[in-house]
Write an enzyme that holds these catalytic residues in place. Structure first.
Site, mmCIF file in Angstrom:
data_model
loop_
_atom_site.group_PDB
_atom_site.id
_atom_site.type_symbol
_atom_site.label_atom_id
_atom_site.label_comp_id
_atom_site.label_asym_id
_atom_site.label_seq_id
_atom_site.Cartn_x
_atom_site.Cartn_y
_atom_site.Cartn_z
ATOM 1 N N LYS A 254 0.813 -1.215 0.000
ATOM 2 C CA LYS A 254 0.000 0.000 0.000
ATOM 3 C C LYS A 254 0.846 1.264 0.000
ATOM 4 O O LYS A 254 0.448 2.285 -0.522
ATOM 5 C CB LYS A 254 -0.890 0.016 1.246
ATOM 6 C CG LYS A 254 -2.074 -0.904 1.104
ATOM 7 C CD LYS A 254 -3.009 -0.732 2.268
ATOM 8 C CE LYS A 254 -4.014 -1.872 2.256
ATOM 9 N NZ LYS A 254 -4.620 -2.101 3.532
ATOM 10 N N ARG A 255 2.006 1.174 0.626
ATOM 11 C CA ARG A 255 2.884 2.344 0.691
ATOM 12 C C ARG A 255 3.215 2.879 -0.694
ATOM 13 O O ARG A 255 3.525 4.043 -0.870
ATOM 14 C CB ARG A 255 4.208 1.957 1.359
ATOM 15 C CG ARG A 255 4.197 2.056 2.844
ATOM 16 C CD ARG A 255 5.572 1.732 3.389
ATOM 17 N NE ARG A 255 6.038 0.409 2.947
ATOM 18 C CZ ARG A 255 7.129 0.213 2.230
ATOM 19 N NH1 ARG A 255 7.863 1.235 1.836
ATOM 20 N NH2 ARG A 255 7.486 -1.011 1.887
#
Ligand code: GLU
Length: 491
Positions: A254-255
């Site tokens: 997700k980063r």
């Protein structure tokens, strides 16, 4: 290579088998795409199978999200989707068969005992694995445990030594020591199968010819191979797809940006661009080609050109590619696609519905510049707003004094008031002549006008912009800029 032969010997049947334990991310959909391309390339079948046997980890809405993502990308599956939760009897029967044939056994160990064992192993720096306590229970012990009414799980009887080997179409021969595999669970005490059992049973019953799945499942494959051997079933061909890394070379997460594939739709990426982009995450046509249509992908996709090394996700490349696909749309199609984004993101002060002729003209200037549809309202906002918001100092960013800037706006304002024709060509003629008259470089002069007209220093070509905005709005904005500059000069 064995794969070319095997691809064509059998009818190709592949599957996408997501677990609804989360929303589908880029990696999941890349797997779906590769399977879909492979099926379509060889005139095979692409089956959708929802592996919903982990009741505790099931996420509300995940199945709908998976279907929605596949539909958005037009990865059509053959037949109806299968749901493993509707097939529990089938897995139970196979587990019983394995029990009867002594390839499996009942295990009565409590979750507490297993947890304590795990902790102990971690403390001793050993890899956690089941210690086999129930593997060799005597009949008497079994009867006793049964009498205690503990619901057992079914465990596979993994050979204690030797190796399990299989052929991977991408990596070649892969081998695991059986001593590292332990007696894994096949059927849980809630009656649900584990991934290992259900996956093998379904791949067999659905006559899957090729299993194309993410790299992370490679360590499950020796377990699956053992189950196939125990049941005397022919295993499918395996191909484990390379990992996808983030730009910092750690596993994509997700980063690194949007995690769930539908977020890309909301950010204004086109399905065709996504397909092209995803196809190149671990596959290539050659060492150069970046742009491939869906049809070209179907025609050329092959397992031979799947890379062995990890793919790296590059967001700039995705944006660039999306821009290319946006520019390829007809203007009407671009308008159609952009309109929901304008409706969603233009300031509330802008009156809806938008005027369709005007919007079309604006979009003809924006289409060249947008990399995503979500960018469109920001790029086009000044066309729709009644009042521009900008710092007056921006008018002086080209280096003119406020006196010179006042003059450089007052003169065109006067000249344009009497203009009868208002199109890009005549505006350009008038304003170029004025630059000379005012002894200003066109860079400085047009730069100043651009800020006055659009409220920003970068915008679509000035004369076309002014032509679309229309005389009334342009004069009004020049007047406002003049007032702002005068106020600044007096302050
Ligand atoms: N259910 C597994 C997943 O979520 C399927 C892995 C496989 O394709 O075997 O990815």
């Amino acid at each position: 290579m064995p794969q070319s032969g095997s691809e064509l010997e059998t009818p190709v049947v592949v599957r996408f088998a997501p677990s609804p334990t989360g929303y589908p991310h880029l990696g999941n959909i890349r797997t779906a795409l590769f399977n879909w391309l492979f099926a379509r390339r060889y005139g095979g079948k692409f089956i959708l199978r929802i592996e919903d046997t982990d009741v505790a980890r099931k996420v509300e809405g995940a199945v709908e999200m998976i279907l929605d993502s596949l539909r958005w990308l037009e990865l059509d599956w053959d037949g109806s989707p299968y749901f493993q939760s509707e097939r529990l009897d089938i897995y139970r029967d196979v587990a019983n068969k394995l029990l009867t044939e002594d390839h499996a056994y009942l295990c009565y160990c409590s979750p507490e005992r297993l947890e304590a064992m795990r902790q102990e192993q971690i403390k001793r720096k050993q890899p956690p694995k089941y210690d086999g306590r129930c593997r060799n229970l005597t009949q008497q012990q079994k009867d006793q445990l049964k009498a205690e009414a503990i619901t057992p799980v079914v465990r596979f009887k993994t050979p204690l030594d030797g190796e399990t080997t299989f052929h991977d179409l991408i990596r070649g021969r892969v081998s695991f020591k059986n001593s590292t595999l332990d007696d894994f669970v096949l059927l849980k005490s809630d009656g649900y199968p584990t991934y290992h059992l259900a996956n093998v049973v379904d791949d067999h019953l659905m006559a899957i010819s090729h299993v194309l799945r993410a790299d992370e499942w490679l360590s499950s494959t020796p377990r699956h191979t053992l189950i196939y051997q125990a049941l005397n079933w022919q295993a499918p061909h395996f191909a484990h797809l390379p990992m996808i890394l983030g730009p910092d070379r750690s596993k994509l997460s997700k980063r690194h940006g949007a995690s769930n594939i539908i977020e890309y739709r909301e950010q204004g990426y086109l399905p065709e661009a996504m397909i092209n982009f995803l196809a190149l995450l671990g596959w290539s046509l050659d060492d150069r080609t970046e742009l491939l249509t869906r049809e070209e992908l179907v025609k050329n996709f092959s397992l031979e050109r799947i890379s062995k090394t990890a793919a790296v996700f590059n967001r700039d490349k995705l944006e660039w590619m999306n821009g290319v696909y946006l520019r390829q749309l007809s203007l009407d199609e671009f308008v159609r696609q952009a309109t929901p984004f304008l409706d969603r993101d233009l300031p509330v002060s802008v009156r809806r519905p938008l005027d369709s002729d005007y919007t079309r003209q604006v979009m003809s200037l924006i289409q060249e510049r947008a990399k995503t549809l979500a960018e469109v309202p920001r790029l086009a906002g000044f066309f729709f707003l009644d009042e521009l918001q900008y710092e007056t100092s921006l008018l002086l960013s080209g280096g003119l004094s406020s006196k010179a800037a006042i003059e450089a706006i007052r003169t065109p304002l006067k000249r344009l008031e009497s203009a009868e024709v208002w199109d890009a060509k005549s505006l350009e003629d008038v304003l170029r002549a004025l630059a000379t008259e005012l002894s200003l470089t066109t860079g400085k002069f047009f730069g100043l006008l651009r800020v006055a007209i659009t409220g920003r220093s970068a915008a679509p070509p000035l004369f076309q912009t002014m032509a679309v905005l229309g005389k009334g709005k342009c004069l009004e904005r020049l007047t406002t800029a003049l007032d702002r500059l005068s106020a600044l000069a007096q302050a």
